[in-house]
Design a protein around this motif. Structure first.
Motif, PDB file in Angstrom:
ATOM      1  N   GLN A 287     110.849  29.455  25.110  1.00  0.00           N
ATOM      2  CA  GLN A 287     110.589  29.535  23.677  1.00  0.00           C
ATOM      3  C   GLN A 287     110.708  30.970  23.196  1.00  0.00           C
ATOM      4  N   GLN A 288     111.536  31.183  22.159  1.00  0.00           N
ATOM      5  CA  GLN A 288     111.750  32.527  21.636  1.00  0.00           C
ATOM      6  C   GLN A 288     111.510  32.540  20.134  1.00  0.00           C
ATOM      7  N   GLN A 289     111.150  33.711  19.647  1.00  0.00           N
ATOM      8  CA  GLN A 289     110.969  33.893  18.215  1.00  0.00           C
ATOM      9  C   GLN A 289     111.124  35.371  17.876  1.00  0.00           C
ATOM     10  N   ASN A 290     111.287  35.683  16.605  1.00  0.00           N
ATOM     11  CA  ASN A 290     111.403  37.064  16.164  1.00  0.00           C
ATOM     12  C   ASN A 290     110.025  37.709  16.162  1.00  0.00           C
ATOM     13  N   ILE A 291     109.919  38.838  16.874  1.00  0.00           N
ATOM     14  CA  ILE A 291     108.631  39.499  17.065  1.00  0.00           C
ATOM     15  C   ILE A 291     108.719  40.915  16.522  1.00  0.00           C
ATOM     16  N   SER A 292     107.730  41.319  15.761  1.00  0.00           N
ATOM     17  CA  SER A 292     107.640  42.691  15.266  1.00  0.00           C
ATOM     18  C   SER A 292     107.016  43.552  16.367  1.00  0.00           C
ATOM     19  N   VAL A 293     107.784  44.521  16.856  1.00  0.00           N
ATOM     20  CA  VAL A 293     107.298  45.386  17.930  1.00  0.00           C
ATOM     21  C   VAL A 293     106.133  46.243  17.440  1.00  0.00           C
ATOM     22  N   ALA A 294     106.178  46.711  16.209  1.00  0.00           N
ATOM     23  CA  ALA A 294     105.095  47.545  15.674  1.00  0.00           C
ATOM     24  C   ALA A 294     103.784  46.770  15.633  1.00  0.00           C
ATOM     25  N   GLU A 295     103.831  45.517  15.197  1.00  0.00           N
ATOM     26  CA  GLU A 295     102.612  44.705  15.153  1.00  0.00           C
ATOM     27  C   GLU A 295     102.090  44.420  16.549  1.00  0.00           C
ATOM     28  N   LEU A 296     102.997  44.216  17.494  1.00  0.00           N
ATOM     29  CA  LEU A 296     102.561  43.949  18.862  1.00  0.00           C
ATOM     30  C   LEU A 296     101.883  45.180  19.462  1.00  0.00           C
ATOM     31  N   PHE A 297     102.412  46.363  19.200  1.00  0.00           N
ATOM     32  CA  PHE A 297     101.771  47.593  19.675  1.00  0.00           C
ATOM     33  C   PHE A 297     100.410  47.789  19.010  1.00  0.00           C
ATOM     34  N   GLN A 317     101.890  57.473  19.322  1.00  0.00           N
ATOM     35  CA  GLN A 317     102.802  56.320  19.158  1.00  0.00           C
ATOM     36  C   GLN A 317     103.648  56.518  17.916  1.00  0.00           C
ATOM     37  N   GLN A 318     104.964  56.303  18.074  1.00  0.00           N
ATOM     38  CA  GLN A 318     105.893  56.405  16.943  1.00  0.00           C
ATOM     39  C   GLN A 318     106.862  55.229  17.038  1.00  0.00           C
ATOM     40  N   VAL A 319     106.490  54.152  16.410  1.00  0.00           N
ATOM     41  CA  VAL A 319     107.249  52.905  16.501  1.00  0.00           C
ATOM     42  C   VAL A 319     107.751  52.536  15.115  1.00  0.00           C
ATOM     43  N   SER A 320     109.074  52.469  14.975  1.00  0.00           N
ATOM     44  CA  SER A 320     109.666  52.087  13.699  1.00  0.00           C
ATOM     45  C   SER A 320     109.639  50.567  13.550  1.00  0.00           C
ATOM     46  N   GLU A 321     109.949  50.136  12.360  1.00  0.00           N
ATOM     47  CA  GLU A 321     109.991  48.696  12.105  1.00  0.00           C
ATOM     48  C   GLU A 321     111.206  48.102  12.819  1.00  0.00           C
ATOM     49  N   MET A 322     110.961  47.339  13.865  1.00  0.00           N
ATOM     50  CA  MET A 322     112.049  46.704  14.601  1.00  0.00           C
ATOM     51  C   MET A 322     111.600  45.316  15.031  1.00  0.00           C
ATOM     52  N   THR A 323     112.558  44.427  15.116  1.00  0.00           N
ATOM     53  CA  THR A 323     112.277  43.035  15.469  1.00  0.00           C
ATOM     54  C   THR A 323     113.129  42.636  16.658  1.00  0.00           C
ATOM     55  N   LEU A 324     112.504  42.009  17.645  1.00  0.00           N
ATOM     56  CA  LEU A 324     113.196  41.523  18.830  1.00  0.00           C
ATOM     57  C   LEU A 324     113.022  40.015  18.933  1.00  0.00           C
ATOM     58  N   LYS A 325     114.092  39.347  19.375  1.00  0.00           N
ATOM     59  CA  LYS A 325     114.013  37.909  19.603  1.00  0.00           C
ATOM     60  C   LYS A 325     113.734  37.676  21.071  1.00  0.00           C
ATOM     61  N   ALA A 326     112.513  37.242  21.375  1.00  0.00           N
ATOM     62  CA  ALA A 326     112.110  37.036  22.763  1.00  0.00           C
ATOM     63  C   ALA A 326     110.903  36.122  22.789  1.00  0.00           C
ATOM     64  N   ASN A 327     110.442  35.829  23.994  1.00  0.00           N
ATOM     65  CA  ASN A 327     109.210  35.066  24.152  1.00  0.00           C
ATOM     66  C   ASN A 327     108.029  36.010  23.913  1.00  0.00           C
ATOM     67  N   PRO A 328     107.090  35.665  23.044  1.00  0.00           N
ATOM     68  CA  PRO A 328     105.993  36.589  22.712  1.00  0.00           C
ATOM     69  C   PRO A 328     105.180  36.998  23.943  1.00  0.00           C
ATOM     70  N   MET A 329     104.915  36.055  24.830  1.00  0.00           N
ATOM     71  CA  MET A 329     104.114  36.369  26.009  1.00  0.00           C
ATOM     72  C   MET A 329     104.832  37.334  26.934  1.00  0.00           C
ATOM     73  N   LEU A 330     106.151  37.103  27.136  1.00  0.00           N
ATOM     74  CA  LEU A 330     106.911  37.984  28.033  1.00  0.00           C
ATOM     75  C   LEU A 330     107.017  39.389  27.464  1.00  0.00           C
ATOM     76  N   GLU A 332     104.913  40.848  25.436  1.00  0.00           N
ATOM     77  CA  GLU A 332     103.586  41.466  25.550  1.00  0.00           C
ATOM     78  C   GLU A 332     103.326  41.918  26.985  1.00  0.00           C
ATOM     79  N   ILE A 333     103.741  41.116  27.961  1.00  0.00           N
ATOM     80  CA  ILE A 333     103.566  41.493  29.365  1.00  0.00           C
ATOM     81  C   ILE A 333     104.391  42.734  29.692  1.00  0.00           C
ATOM     82  N   LEU A 334     105.623  42.800  29.169  1.00  0.00           N
ATOM     83  CA  LEU A 334     106.484  43.957  29.414  1.00  0.00           C
ATOM     84  C   LEU A 334     105.834  45.234  28.887  1.00  0.00           C
TER      85      LEU A 334
END
Length: 423
Positions: A287-297, A317-330, A332-334
Motif C-alpha cells: 500500500q502506497q500513498q503520497n506522504i509529506s516528508v516535512a510532516e513526517l519529520f 533540521q531543514q526540510v523543504s516541502e516535498m512529497t514521496l509516494k511510498a508506504n507510510p510505515m516503511l 517512517e522506519i527508514l
C-alpha cells in the motif's frame, strides 16, 4: 552497454571495409596490367601489319624511304630510324610532354625492328594511356557503389533476419524482467520452434520453480521462527521483570538479572527487525500513498528531541516541502533508523543535521573516524566496535531504498558522517 546484434555486425562490417580498402589498389594494378598487356599485343599486331604491307608493295628503296619519312612526320605514334644491327624488342611505359595534346601524357611504347627490302628499320610505336586512368576510376566507382550497396543490403537483411531469429530470446528476457519471487508464480516463457531457445526456456522454468520453492520455504521458516520466538521471549522477559521487583536479591544478583534483561531486550529487537525484513522482502507493504516528508519529520521530532537533549547533541533540521509516494510505515522506519544511527554515532556535544529537497535527503552528524563502508549495510555487521547495535537498522534502510529504487550511500568528510538517500 552494446546490443548483441551490433556485436555480431561489427566484425563483419569491419572485415568488409578492410576488403574494400585493399581491393582498390588491387583493382588498379590488375586493370593496369591488363591494359598494358593488351596494348603490347596491339603494338605487335601493328608491327606485323606494317612490315607485311610495306613489303607487299614491292617498291624501290627510294620510294620506301620517302613513304617512311612521310609516316614518321604525319602519323602520330610512329617513329622510324634506320638500324645497323637487330636489337631485342622492348616494351615500357613513358611519361613525356605531348606537343599534340600540349600536356604531359603517359604512353605505352614498343621498340622493335622491321625489315623492308632488306633494310633494317628501328620502329617506335606509342599509344596514349591517359584513358586508362578514366577507365580505372569508372570501374572502381561502379565497383565501390555495388560493394556498398551489397554491404548495406547484407546489414539490413542480417538485422531483419537476426531480429526475427532472436525474437524468442527477447520475449524470454522481457518475461524474466517482470518475474518477481514474491509474486509466487513463475514467468510465462514464450514457445519457440528453435531447439536452443526451447532448451533455454526449459532450464529457466526449472530454475524458477526451484527458486520459488526455496523462497517459499525460507519465507515460512522466517515467519514461523519469528512468531515462535515471540512467545518464549515474552515469557522470559516477564519472569525477569518479576525477579527484578523482588527485594530478596542482593546487588550482584540484581546486576546479573539486569544484564540478562538487556540481552533479552536486544534479542527481542533483533527478532522484530528480522520479521520486518522478511515482510519487506515478501512485499507485504504494497500500500502506497503520497506522504509529506516535512510532516513526517515533525511527528518524529517528538520522539527524538528529548533523546538529543539528554545526549547534549545539537539537532538542526531543514526540510523543504516535498512529497514521496511510498508506504507510510516503511518511510517512517527508514527515517527513524537513520536518525537512530546518527544519534548512536554522534559523540556528546556534537551535532546532527537533516536537509531535504526534491531529489535527496541528507543526514549529517559529527564523528571521530569513518565507519567501515564494506560492512555498513550488511546484516549483523558492526560498522564500528565503539557503538554496537543490532546490526539490522541500516540493512533495513537499504532494503527499503532498494524496494523503491532509491539509492543510499555513505561518506565521511571533514569530521562528519554523511548518509544520503537519493530519490
Amino acid at each position: 552497454m552494446k546490443k548483441l546484434l551490433d556485436q555480431s555486425l561489427r566484425p563483419l562490417v569491419m572485415y568488409a571495409m578492410v576488403v574494400l580498402i585493399v581491393s582498390i589498389p588491387v583493382y588498379f594494378l590488375t586493370i593496369n596490367w591488363i591494359w598494358e598487356n593488351e596494348l603490347d599485343k596491339h603494338h605487335y599486331a601493328i608491327r606485323e601489319k606494317l612490315e607485311k604491307r610495306l613489303t607487299s608493295l614491292d617498291l624501290p628503296d627510294s620510294s620506301v624511304s620517302d613513304m617512311i619519312s612521310v609516316l614518321d612526320k604525319v602519323q602520330p605514334g610512329f617513329s622510324f630510324t634506320q638500324a645497323t644491327a637487330p636489337s631485342p624488342d622492348s616494351s615500357y611505359t613513358l611519361i613525356r610532354f605531348d606537343t599534340f595534346m600540349n600536356d604531359r601524357e603517359q604512353f605505352r611504347c614498343l621498340m622493335t625492328d622491321i625489315r623492308v627490302n632488306g633494310t633494317l628499320l628501328r620502329v617506335l610505336i606509342e599509344t596514349n594511356m591517359e584513358e586508362i586512368d578514366e577507365t580505372i576510376l569508372a570501374i572502381a566507382a561502379v565497383t565501390i557503389f555495388f560493394f556498398i550497396l551489397l554491404l548495406a543490403g547484407f546489414v539490413y537483411l542480417n538485422r531483419k533476419t537476426s531480429l526475427r531469429l532472436w525474437r524468442p530470446f527477447y520475449d524470454t528476457l522481457a518475461s524474466l524482467q517482470s518475474f518477481r519471487l514474491e509474486g509466487g508464480k513463475p514467468a510465462a516463457l514464450p514457445v519457440s520452434q528453435v531447439t536452443e531457445f526451447t532448451d533455454l526456456n526449459q532450464s529457466l522454468d526449472r530454475l524458477m520453480d526451484a527458486s520459488l520453492a526455496s523462497y517459499k520455504q525460507q519465507k515460512e521458516f522466517t515467519e514461523n521462527a519469528s512468531h515462535e520466538l515471540q512467545t518464549p521471549l515474552a515469557i522470559v522477559k516477564s519472569k525477569l521483570d518479576l525477579l527484578l521487583q523482588s527485594r530478596s536479591l542482593d546487588q550482584p544478583q540484581m546486576q546479573i538479572l539486569e544484564d540478562a534483561y538487556q540481552a533479552i531486550n536486544r534479542v527481542t529487537r533483533i527478532n522484530k527487525n528480522l520479521l520486518l525484513l522478511a515482510k519487506i522482502e515478501h512485499a507485504q507493504f504494497d500500500q502506497q500513498q503520497n506522504i509529506s516528508v516535512a510532516e513526517l519529520f515533525h511527528a518524529l521530532d517528538a520522539h527524538f528531541l528529548d533523546r538529543f537533549e539528554s545526549s547534549r547533541i545539537h539537532y538542526a533540521q531543514q526540510v523543504s516541502e516535498m512529497t514521496l509516494k511510498a508506504n507510510p510505515m516503511l518511510l517512517e522506519i527508514l527515517l527513524t533508523n537513520l536518525l537512530v544511527n546518527a544519534l548512536r554515532y554522534t559523540p556528546a556535544g556534537g551535532s546532527v543535521s537533516v536537509r531535504a529537497d526534491q531529489s535527496k535527503l541528507l543526514f549529517a552528524n559529527t564523528g571521530i573516524s569513518p565507519l567501515d563502508e564494506h560492512s555498513l549495510f550488511r546484516r549483523f555487521a558492526q560498522a564500528s566496535h565503539e557503538h554496537a547495535g543490532s546490526g539490522l537498522g541500516l540493512a533495513i534502510a537499504r532494503e527499503i531504498c532498494e524496494r523503491y529504487n532509491w539509492q543510499i550511500k555513505y561518506d565521511f568528510d571533514c569530521g562528519h558522517h554523511h548518509f544520503t538517500v537519493i530519490f
